[in-house]
Each structure stands twice: as structure tokens, then as C-alpha cells.
Motif scaffolding. Structure first.
Motif, PDB file in Angstrom:
ATOM      1  N   SER A   1       6.394  -3.643   6.555  1.00 14.24           N
ATOM      2  CA  SER A   1       7.385  -2.702   6.566  1.00 14.24           C
ATOM      3  C   SER A   1       7.176  -1.344   5.468  1.00 14.24           C
ATOM      4  CB  SER A   1       8.985  -2.989   6.785  1.00 14.24           C
ATOM      5  OG  SER A   1       9.183  -3.305   5.568  1.00 14.24           O
ATOM      6  N   SER A   2       7.669  -0.137   6.013  1.00 18.83           N
ATOM      7  CA  SER A   2       7.578   0.867   5.025  1.00 18.83           C
ATOM      8  C   SER A   2       8.694   1.680   5.011  1.00 18.83           C
ATOM      9  CB  SER A   2       6.300   1.895   5.650  1.00 18.83           C
ATOM     10  OG  SER A   2       5.342   1.076   6.070  1.00 18.83           O
ATOM     11  N   ARG A   3       8.874   2.436   3.719  1.00 13.47           N
ATOM     12  CA  ARG A   3      10.066   3.389   3.642  1.00 13.47           C
ATOM     13  C   ARG A   3       9.348   4.487   4.710  1.00 13.47           C
ATOM     14  NH1 ARG A   3      13.044   3.755  -0.748  1.00 13.47           N
ATOM     15  NH2 ARG A   3      14.123   5.090   0.695  1.00 13.47           N
ATOM     16  N   THR A   4       8.241   5.213   4.821  1.00 15.60           N
ATOM     17  CA  THR A   4       7.927   6.295   5.312  1.00 15.60           C
ATOM     18  C   THR A   4       6.605   6.001   6.323  1.00 15.60           C
ATOM     19  OG1 THR A   4       8.482   7.538   3.523  1.00 15.60           O
ATOM     20  CG2 THR A   4       6.885   8.340   4.857  1.00 15.60           C
TER      21      THR A   4
ATOM     22  N   GLY B   1      12.601  11.821   8.371  1.00 16.47           N
ATOM     23  CA  GLY B   1      11.702  10.744   9.563  1.00 16.47           C
ATOM     24  C   GLY B   1      12.253   9.474   9.511  1.00 16.47           C
ATOM     25  N   HIS B   2      11.438   8.556   9.813  1.00 11.63           N
ATOM     26  CA  HIS B   2      11.546   7.177   9.927  1.00 11.63           C
ATOM     27  C   HIS B   2      10.822   6.565   8.941  1.00 11.63           C
ATOM     28  CE1 HIS B   2      12.315   8.442  14.360  1.00 11.63           C
ATOM     29  NE2 HIS B   2      13.410   7.275  14.018  1.00 11.63           N
ATOM     30  N   GLY B   3      11.270   5.163   8.827  1.00  8.01           N
ATOM     31  CA  GLY B   3      10.356   4.198   8.109  1.00  8.01           C
ATOM     32  C   GLY B   3       9.806   3.149   9.381  1.00  8.01           C
ATOM     33  N   ASN B   4       9.501   2.083   9.089  1.00  8.32           N
ATOM     34  CA  ASN B   4       9.171   0.985  10.137  1.00  8.32           C
ATOM     35  C   ASN B   4       9.424  -0.454   9.662  1.00  8.32           C
ATOM     36  OD1 ASN B   4       6.347  -0.054   9.033  1.00  8.32           O
ATOM     37  ND2 ASN B   4       6.222   2.176   8.790  1.00  8.32           N
ATOM     38  N   TYR B   5       9.669  -1.212  10.622  1.00  6.00           N
ATOM     39  CA  TYR B   5       9.943  -2.713  10.354  1.00  6.00           C
ATOM     40  C   TYR B   5       9.150  -3.335  11.672  1.00  6.00           C
ATOM     41  CZ  TYR B   5      12.454  -7.152  10.337  1.00  6.00           C
ATOM     42  OH  TYR B   5      12.631  -8.276  10.396  1.00  6.00           O
TER      43      TYR B   5
ATOM     44  N   THR C   1       0.688  -1.090   0.061  1.00  2.00           N
ATOM     45  CA  THR C   1       0.085   0.168  -0.088  1.00  2.00           C
ATOM     46  C   THR C   1       0.821   1.238  -0.087  1.00  2.00           C
ATOM     47  OG1 THR C   1      -1.901   1.026   1.007  1.00  2.00           O
ATOM     48  CG2 THR C   1      -0.298  -0.124   2.395  1.00  2.00           C
ATOM     49  N   VAL C   2       0.361   2.526   0.310  1.00  3.60           N
ATOM     50  CA  VAL C   2       0.880   3.732   0.328  1.00  3.60           C
ATOM     51  C   VAL C   2       2.134   3.594   1.114  1.00  3.60           C
ATOM     52  CG1 VAL C   2      -1.097   4.949  -0.258  1.00  3.60           C
ATOM     53  CG2 VAL C   2      -0.692   4.663   2.054  1.00  3.60           C
ATOM     54  N   LEU C   3       2.978   4.711   0.825  1.00  2.00           N
ATOM     55  CA  LEU C   3       4.415   5.005   1.852  1.00  2.00           C
ATOM     56  C   LEU C   3       5.134   3.712   1.533  1.00  2.00           C
ATOM     57  CD1 LEU C   3       2.677   6.312   4.993  1.00  2.00           C
ATOM     58  CD2 LEU C   3       3.893   7.603   3.218  1.00  2.00           C
ATOM     59  N   ASP C   4       5.150   3.255   0.402  1.00  3.89           N
ATOM     60  CA  ASP C   4       6.089   1.991   0.238  1.00  3.89           C
ATOM     61  C   ASP C   4       6.197   0.894   1.204  1.00  3.89           C
ATOM     62  OD1 ASP C   4       7.385   2.924  -2.597  1.00  3.89           O
ATOM     63  OD2 ASP C   4       7.801   4.642  -0.914  1.00  3.89           O
ATOM     64  N   THR C   5       4.853   0.582   1.558  1.00  2.00           N
ATOM     65  CA  THR C   5       4.599  -0.452   2.570  1.00  2.00           C
ATOM     66  C   THR C   5       4.420  -1.597   1.964  1.00  2.00           C
ATOM     67  OG1 THR C   5       3.498   1.324   4.072  1.00  2.00           O
ATOM     68  CG2 THR C   5       2.833  -0.922   4.510  1.00  2.00           C
ATOM     69  N   VAL C   6       5.089  -2.820   2.568  1.00  2.93           N
ATOM     70  CA  VAL C   6       4.743  -3.931   2.257  1.00  2.93           C
ATOM     71  C   VAL C   6       4.363  -4.995   3.171  1.00  2.93           C
ATOM     72  CG1 VAL C   6       7.180  -4.902   2.332  1.00  2.93           C
ATOM     73  CG2 VAL C   6       5.732  -6.018   0.466  1.00  2.93           C
TER      74      VAL C   6
ATOM     75  N   PRO D   1      12.583  -2.229   1.591  1.00  2.00           N
ATOM     76  CA  PRO D   1      12.366  -1.952   2.922  1.00  2.00           C
ATOM     77  C   PRO D   1      12.506  -3.338   3.546  1.00  2.00           C
ATOM     78  CG  PRO D   1      10.326  -1.767   1.642  1.00  2.00           C
ATOM     79  CD  PRO D   1      11.334  -1.804   0.721  1.00  2.00           C
ATOM     80  N   ALA D   2      12.800  -3.447   5.051  1.00  2.00           N
ATOM     81  CA  ALA D   2      13.333  -4.417   5.671  1.00  2.00           C
ATOM     82  C   ALA D   2      12.548  -5.801   5.528  1.00  2.00           C
ATOM     83  CB  ALA D   2      13.441  -3.948   7.288  1.00  2.00           C
ATOM     84  N   ALA D   3      10.938  -5.680   5.445  1.00  2.00           N
ATOM     85  CA  ALA D   3      10.375  -6.935   5.520  1.00  2.00           C
ATOM     86  C   ALA D   3      10.787  -7.925   4.454  1.00  2.00           C
ATOM     87  CB  ALA D   3       9.083  -6.655   5.503  1.00  2.00           C
ATOM     88  N   ILE D   4      11.199  -7.066   3.384  1.00  2.00           N
ATOM     89  CA  ILE D   4      11.483  -8.165   1.998  1.00  2.00           C
ATOM     90  C   ILE D   4      12.970  -8.681   2.399  1.00  2.00           C
ATOM     91  CG2 ILE D   4       9.999  -6.703   0.492  1.00  2.00           C
ATOM     92  CD1 ILE D   4      12.390  -5.983  -0.871  1.00  2.00           C
ATOM     93  N   GLY D   5      13.696  -8.104   3.006  1.00  2.00           N
ATOM     94  CA  GLY D   5      14.804  -8.743   3.454  1.00  2.00           C
ATOM     95  C   GLY D   5      14.835 -10.108   4.491  1.00  2.00           C
TER      96      GLY D   5
END
Lengths: 258, 258, 258
Positions: free
Chosen positions: A72-75, A109-113, A39-44, B181-185
């Protein structure tokens, strides 16, 4: 923010089929059962049905966790953590870990995992689906312009993920705001805390509690209406300051807090 | 990956003259003897013939090191470390330090800053030349799209640099993968470790062992063919997942692992 | 660098009115008394007349500090710290904290988040105004191209902010240089230290003293003319190396050191 009103009936569709919000959640299906959606914010959103034994040891997983669900997301940070918070509440998945890399694709800022665990893959798949859906909604409170960014979050009742990430008292209202460059976050925080009787539970700066992001972040608790007021005050101040530094900040979805 | 087959005869040309790969390694010669060359991923190779005494003290250099050779890039980690690993094996230079800044020009990973030492400048100059050449080749296993990036590395026989950076057993095969992003890693790591009998030697996440990058990274050792299989498995999975998040990832040079 | 010759008469104009340098410092006035102004490098200057009590506790403010003045930027470190150094010298404001987030809008360096304190808002407002004005001037020594960046700073007499941030001896000349990617910073540092009899007071690398930025940074003191010579030597070397990696680096304002 009640779970029922937000969550779409995941049992009835898959991300690869036509369905609600498909324009926002695109799944070209890479042919891997691990892929749930994006989804948005490069979230997988991904699942691992049975985690490798060496990784299990490194991750210090409890014995009853076999399957992992990963977001996880880049943003973004609080929006995805709130999304996972609801996902964990509404499924058999539990929270394993929350980490906030220094990311945001060139912003400050941050991304998330975020890792969730469950006995089997159906538990964590459902949790990942919920988390993706809510990540899309929560991204409405991310504001980005050429100078900086803002993020806001609100939960009427914090659960496991918000407790782990921000020491939020479980079952209590939770509010969050972040502002970048950091100075505007401090003014937002000051205004928010003065606007309503809320209790500060986390104060974060570039050298304190962040991954050296260019933000001042606060999290707070209190009476639900006071917490909501404090978040909305921070948003009003933050938008005024960010607009004073550049153009009106666009977001990846629609603001939802009011 | 044998040193002989890779290394061009540096004795016979300089980077400022016509030569093999000159289209990839551009040297406008800034008029400084310290400048050796540059290559892809914003990588620069420099030498310092006799390091300043105050810097020597801060860097805790051994007494027999007078000259330094330095490689650093805005993007990439394992590729450049592998390049330096070969450079140190094939010259009189030794490894001084490996550091991985949080960089990648707006992406979620690392750059690098690698210092080699030697008795005199000819030792380190040769090492820097080799490292630049191999950095270009190794960059073929860096994949970047709008959503994230992947990096892969393989060495049939780890040396001093891989040992320092990742605790790789010297003389053993070495494999590396990073996904952002980290999840794919994490999914890549799980698939890689299950694909072949390899031993995990390093597990890195945004809060563990990285400079808060948005990556899961693993390094592993084992039988050479198993290590190669694990790297190729990670690459297949990583490319599928990264393509599911965005366009096909381009790289700065040509994939070389097969 | 004498305070008098640099500082514009802030008493006589406001940022929202016509005045000197208005083309550089744009203030659309967000309707908040906290907003003082903005300038290059995504720098904002803000004041908080009376800081919230919970934030006061977290920030460990001295009892006699009621008002805060805050400067923060997406890009730059020493230039803004030097600007605040002069601002604190020339007003009743004192320094509260200096933090350097990992930022620079996708480049390999730092942003900044600097808090000043005072008894009342007029003290800190004046300090913020001075800091904004000098930030614009000091930004002339920030050089950015597609490959990396450089930053230089010089003060004839270090004050409270430079002492806090870099352990600069108060009242002594202060010099600063940063180069990214890190390798070019090391060569610049070597040349600078050899060029003149200066004393190294801070050596910073991606893993040491930075927020994992892709830089080598040094700060030094000594005789004023020697410190100036060392800064100018670092600049000459840095520009040659950065040009060897890409196009001529542009800066947000005009170089002023000579």
C-alpha cells in the motif's frame, strides 16, 4: 513490457543488503519478519505468514490462502496495480483485493491498498518484492505539481489485478490515464480516445467509481500500439495543461513510457 | 481508566481563566457564548443553547433535546469518541451522532464531528468541557510522521458513544487501533488479534466502513487485560513499521497507555 | 448581483493578451485550443469542441450537445457553482453536471468539477470565460486558516446550476455557507437560520450529501434581503470561531458580500 527484462534476481539479494536500486528502496529493518521493503510514493510491502482466523473470516479468504502479501501507498493507483499484476503473473501468489483510498498526501487522487494471497509466505514475499521493484519503475509516470497531478500506465498484457481493478480483458493491452483537477482529465481522455482506435473500458469521475477523488480517469484496451499511442497522447496533453496551471511537474522516479 | 481520576474540577474554573492545562487549551474567547474551548488536533468544542427548529427536524432530534454540545477535529477519531464516551457517562448529556469525515489535514485518516444533546445548555457545556480535556489526553496515542499515522484507544468500560460508533458492548473493555498506509494497519491487526484472546467487533478498510481513508482499523472487546495487551501489541508493531517508512512519529501530546 | 455589472467584455480581449484582471488570470498558453484560462483556487477552464463518441455515451449527453465547457478547481464549491450559474444564464451553454470531489489541497472541504454543454465551441467558450471571471470574484468569500475554512455564496436569483446542485428554487434568492471543522459549520447554520426568515433547502454533513468532507453546509432561500442577512450572519459567526482556532483566515481574493 516483458516480465523478464524488468525483474531483478530477488533470490540473490535482500532489501537489507547492498544491491541494485538500494538508494531507492530503503529498509532500516524494523526487526519484524513481516517487513519486506518500502519504495517511493510512501509505498510499503509487507507479508503475513499465517493470517489471524477472525481477519480471515472478515476478508473472505479462500481456503488455500494462508499467507498474505500486502502493498500500500499514500500516492498512486494504476502504477501499483500494474506492478501487482506482473507480480501475480510471475509467482504463485493470487490477487485477493484492490482498494483505492482517497489519499495522495493532500493532492486530489488515490492511494492504494492491495492484498495478495498464497499457500505459504515464500510465495507472497516474492510477489511483494516484485511489486515493490515495479512500483518504483511505474512511479516514473506519476507527475505532480502544485496545482494537480497526472498518472499513466500501460501493460502489453493485462492479468488478474488489472482485470479485477478495471475490468481489463486478460491477455489484452491495457492503458490508463488520470488527470487532476478533473477537468484536465476529461480533455486528456477526449484526446486519447480520438488519437487511436482503442476501446474505453472504464470512465471514472469524482462521483463515479472513484473514492471522490478530483480526477477524471479512463482505462482502455485495444491493439497494443494503439493503446500505447493513446497513453502517450494523454500524457502530452496532460503535461501541457498541468504546466499551464503551475510549474513543471516532478515525479518520484524516471518516465519510462515511450 | 476511571472517570474520577481523569476529570478536572470544571466547576472551579473556566477555559478563559488560568487553570490546569491552560497551555494546551487556548481560548481567545471570540465573544460568542457558543465557544467552549479548543485543544490539540484542531479540535473545537461548542454549544448551542437552543437549536433552530429547521435544523432540529433535519437532525431528527428527540423532543427532550434542546441544547447541543459539539466536538469536532480535523484529525483523530477514536480518541475523541472515547473522550465523548466518558463525557456522556459523567453528565446529563446524551449522544446524538458520530460522523467521521475524511480529513487529517493531508494525512490518510479521519477527522470527527460528534454531537451531544441535553435538556439545557449547562448539561452539554459540561460534557464538552470533559470531552475537550480527554481529547487532549487521548491525543497522546496519535502518532504521525511523514509517511503515515497510527491511532490507539482503550476504555475499560465502553459506553454510549463507543457503542454507537463501533458496536462496542456497553460495560465491556474496548480496544481500537488504526494504521496508515493501510497495509501496516493489517499487520498491526493480525499481531494484535493473535496476542491475546480478544473478540473482533469491527474491521474497516478504505472501501469498508471508513470514509475512504487509507487505513486498516479494528475494534475489539474482551477481558480488560487482554484488550489492553492487544492495543499495546498493535502499538509496538505499528511504531516499528511506521519508523521503517520514515522518521519517528511525533504526537500532539503524551502517550498514556501502558 | 446583476450579470451586466460583473461581466467584463470578453469579446474584446483574450486571456493571453493584456487585459483586466490579467494579474489574477494567468495563461501561459499551453498551445492547446482547449485551454481557456486559469484562476485562483487552482481553477482551470477548458473547452472540448466536439466530444469523443465513447465519452458522450458515458456522460449521457443530450443529442444537441457537441461542445463541452469544463470548470474545475482543487478548492471551492458554491463560488464556482454560482459562477457557472451566471455563465449559463448569460450564454447559450447549458449545465451538464456538477460534482464535488473531496479535495481543498489538504483542507477539509471540496473541490469541484462542473461540465457545461453547447451546440458549438463558441457557446461554451464564452461560458467558461464568464465562469472563470466570476470564480475569481466569488473566491473572495473563501476563508482559510491553519485550522479550517469557511465558504459563503449569495445569488439574488438562482438559475440552472444552483437548482441542480442544491435544489435552489429558480428565480429565487439563494444563500450558502460552509464551515470546517464541521462543528463550527453547525453553529454558523444555527445562527444564520435564526437571524432572518429564510427557508432551509439543504443540510449537509460529513455523512450526508458531502463527499465525506469535514463540514456542515446549509443552503437556503427566501426574501433576498433575508437571505443576504443570513449569509452575513453566518460569516460573522464563522470568522469569530475560526479566529478562535487559529490566525485570521486569508482568502485568495477580496470579500465582496456586504
Amino acid at each position: 513490457m516483458s516480465g523478464e527484462s524488468i525483474l531483478f534476481p530477488y533470490e540473490e539479494h535482500e532489501y537489507t543488503r547492498e544491491g541494485i536500486n538500494m538508494e531507492n528502496i530503503y529498509n532500516p529493518n524494523p526487526g519484524l519478519p513481516e517487513f519486506v521493503g518500502r519504495t517511493v510514493l510512501d509505498t510499503v510491502g509487507l507479508v503475513i505468514p499465517s493470517i489471524d482466523v477472525a481477519l480471515r473470516r472478515e476478508m473472505k479468504l479462500p481456503d488455500d490462502v494462508n499467507a498474505l502479501g500486502v502493498i500500500s501507498s499514500r500516492t498512486g493507483a494504476a502504477g501499483q496495480i500494474c506492478a501487482v499484476d506482473e507480480a501475480v503473473k510471475n509467482t504463485n501468489a493470487t490477487l485477493v483485493s484492490v482498494e483505492l483510498p482517497r489519499d495522495t498526501k493532500g493532492w486530489g487522487g488515490h492511494g492504494n491498498y492491495i492484498v495478495m494471497g498464497g499457500r505459504d509466505v515464500s510465495d507472497v514475499r516474492q510477489a511483494v518484492e516484485i511489486a515493490l521493484e515495479l512500483t518504483y519503475r511505474n512511479a516514473g509516470e506519476v507527475y505532480i505539481n502544485s496545482a494537480g497531478h497526472l498518472e499513466f500506465a500501460y501493460s502489453a498484457s493485462a492479468g488478474e489485478a488489472l482485470n479485477t481493478a478495471f475490468s481489463a480483458p486478460v491477455g489484452q493491452a491495457f492503458g490508463f490515464m488520470a488527470g487532476s483537477p478533473a477537468a484536465i482529465g476529461l480533455v486528456m481522455a477526449d484526446k486519447a480516445l480520438k488519437s487511436a482506435g482503442v476501446t474505453l473500458i472504464r470512465y471514472m469521475t469524482p462521483d463515479r467509481g472513484t473514492s471522490h477523488s478530483n480526477e477524471v480517469i479512463i482505462a482502455f484496451t485495444g491493439d497494443a500500439s494503439a493503446v500505447k499511442t493513446a497513453v502517450l497522447t494523454a500524457r502530452e496533453v496532460g503535461l501541457a495543461l498541468l504546466c499551464a496551471m503551475g510549474e513543471y511537474p516532478e515525479g518520484p522516479s524516471t518516465p519510462y513510457l515511450s
